[in-house]
Enzyme design. Structure first.
Site, short mmCIF file in Angstrom:
data_model
loop_
_atom_site.label_atom_id
_atom_site.label_comp_id
_atom_site.label_asym_id
_atom_site.label_seq_id
_atom_site.Cartn_x
_atom_site.Cartn_y
_atom_site.Cartn_z
N HIS A 194 -6.38 -7.28 -1.09
CA HIS A 194 -6.06 -5.89 -0.72
C HIS A 194 -5.57 -5.37 -1.72
O HIS A 194 -4.80 -6.44 -2.48
CB HIS A 194 -6.11 -4.77 0.32
CG HIS A 194 -6.08 -5.06 2.19
ND1 HIS A 194 -5.45 -6.23 2.66
CD2 HIS A 194 -7.78 -5.05 2.42
CE1 HIS A 194 -6.52 -6.28 3.68
NE2 HIS A 194 -8.04 -5.42 3.81
N HIS A 227 0.91 -1.16 0.18
CA HIS A 227 -0.30 0.45 -0.01
C HIS A 227 0.92 1.34 0.03
O HIS A 227 0.11 2.45 -0.60
CB HIS A 227 -1.01 -0.16 1.28
CG HIS A 227 -1.93 -1.27 0.90
ND1 HIS A 227 -2.57 -1.68 0.52
CD2 HIS A 227 -2.45 -1.96 1.96
CE1 HIS A 227 -3.28 -2.15 0.14
NE2 HIS A 227 -3.25 -2.95 1.18
N ASP A 278 -4.60 -12.78 3.47
CA ASP A 278 -5.42 -12.33 4.48
C ASP A 278 -7.26 -12.58 3.04
O ASP A 278 -8.63 -12.23 3.93
CB ASP A 278 -5.72 -11.23 4.15
CG ASP A 278 -4.71 -9.83 3.45
OD1 ASP A 278 -4.82 -10.29 2.43
OD2 ASP A 278 -4.85 -8.92 3.80
N ASP A 285 -2.51 -10.90 -2.08
CA ASP A 285 -3.49 -10.17 -1.20
C ASP A 285 -5.02 -10.07 -1.83
O ASP A 285 -5.05 -9.44 -2.24
CB ASP A 285 -2.22 -8.77 -0.72
CG ASP A 285 -2.95 -8.62 0.56
OD1 ASP A 285 -1.62 -8.43 1.46
OD2 ASP A 285 -4.20 -7.74 1.03
ZN ZN Z 1 -4.13 -7.45 3.13
#
Ligand code: ZN
Length: 317
Positions: free
Chosen positions: A175, A136, A254, A173
């Site tokens: 995200h 991120h 995740d 991931d």
């Molecule tokens: Zn994540």
């Protein structure tokens, strides 16, 4: 003539990565790395890995993917915390404590050292069990538990310092790796392939921004069968067309069904399958060169078992 040793999978981790603590109850916690190390022992995988030294990253390497003033300002800020002993927020999700500076520079240093070892053929491939995670972190901003984009720094190191012409970044991931997209959108030496739950934090990635981005939004509850279709339909032909000379993995776990950070339903076997697909591409085009770096994964048991499944495949290639 001496028979050369078969090349091994390197394991890059460092005690400094345990000293980064964002406070009681924060999901991105030191226990994540302890759970992984313990599971590798329980499964007997630690004996198959070559433990490697983890240096601190150099600021010049960090500046390959980040704004230099961002690197230097963060360095100053985190040094102040070392002196004052304070814990302070850098954004709503990302906190820094006196141990953060060493952890952060080690995490990126691991990715760089792993890249060098794989390019130099001292290792077949490598896993970096490090934190803080990175995907991120944008060119000039902390975000979502991330300070430096470890994979982006390593990829730019491979391109700019080691002379590779094309590298792929795979991000599984749950995200979207907005930081990686921010850094590499339009850099045609890099192909990024991901899937990510949408809608979900950081609420980006669904609108394709650049032709070198293959970021596939998937719905909550997407399971292994769904994701395997995504990999086969969207990733593999793009990777084969691109012919990467090395592959980096933003390895977040995740999207596991037990992980409450997202709503996807992957299991350990799915991570093993995805890993094998990536390694097959690497064998076809990149002399097997793969460096994988830990990103998310917050259910300690699911994280540890999924990392073990991922690493087991790395050791079998
Ligand atoms: Zn994540």
């Amino acid at each position: 003539m001496e028979q050369s040793e078969p090349m091994a999978t390197g394991y890059f981790s460092h005690p400094d990565c345990l000293a980064h603590d964002m406070g009681a109850g924060h999901p991105e916690c030191p226990e994540r790395l302890r759970a992984i190390a313990k599971e590798l022992q329980v499964q007997g995988l630690d004996g198959r890995l070559t433990p490697m030294d983890v240096p601190l990253a150099g600021n010049d390497d960090l500046a390959l993917a980040h704004d230099l003033s961002y690197v230097l300002n963060l360095d100053d800020f985190l040094q102040q915390l070392e002196w004052t002993g304070e814990t302070r927020a850098l954004d709503p999700d990302t906190w820094a404590c006196p141990g953060t500076r060493a952890a952060t520079w080690r995490a990126a240093g691991a990715a760089i050292a792993a890249t060098d070892a794989v390019i130099d053929a001292r290792l077949a491939n490598a896993f970096c069990a490090v934190r803080p995670p990175g995907h991120h972190a944008t060119h000039a901003r902390t975000m979502g538990f991330c300070f430096f984009n470890n994979v982006a720094v390593a990829a730019r190191h491979a391109l700019d310092k080691r002379g590779l012409r094309r590298v792929a970044i795979i991000d599984f991931d749950v995200h979207h790796g907005n930081g990686t997209e921010d850094i590499f959108a339009g850099d045609d030496r890099v192909l990024m392939c991901s899937f990510f739950q949408h809608p979900l934090y950081p609420h980006s990635g669904a609108d394709q921004s650049a032709s070198n981005m293959v970021n596939i939004p998937v719905p909550a509850r997407a399971d292994g069968a769904f994701v395997r279709d995504v990999v086969k339909s969207y990733w593999l032909h793009r990777l084969d067309d691109f012919r990467p000379e090395m592959i980096f993995i933003s390895a977040g776990f995740d999207a596991h069904r037990d992980d409450e950070m997202g709503g996807m339903r992957l299991v350990e076997d799915d991570y093993a399958w995805i890993t094998a697909q990536i390694l097959n591409v690497a064998q076809r085009h990149a002399h097997g060169r793969v460096v994988s770096c830990l990103e998310g994964g917050y259910h300690l048991g699911a994280l540890a078992r999924s990392v073990a499944a991922h690493i087991k495949v790395l050791t079998e290639f």
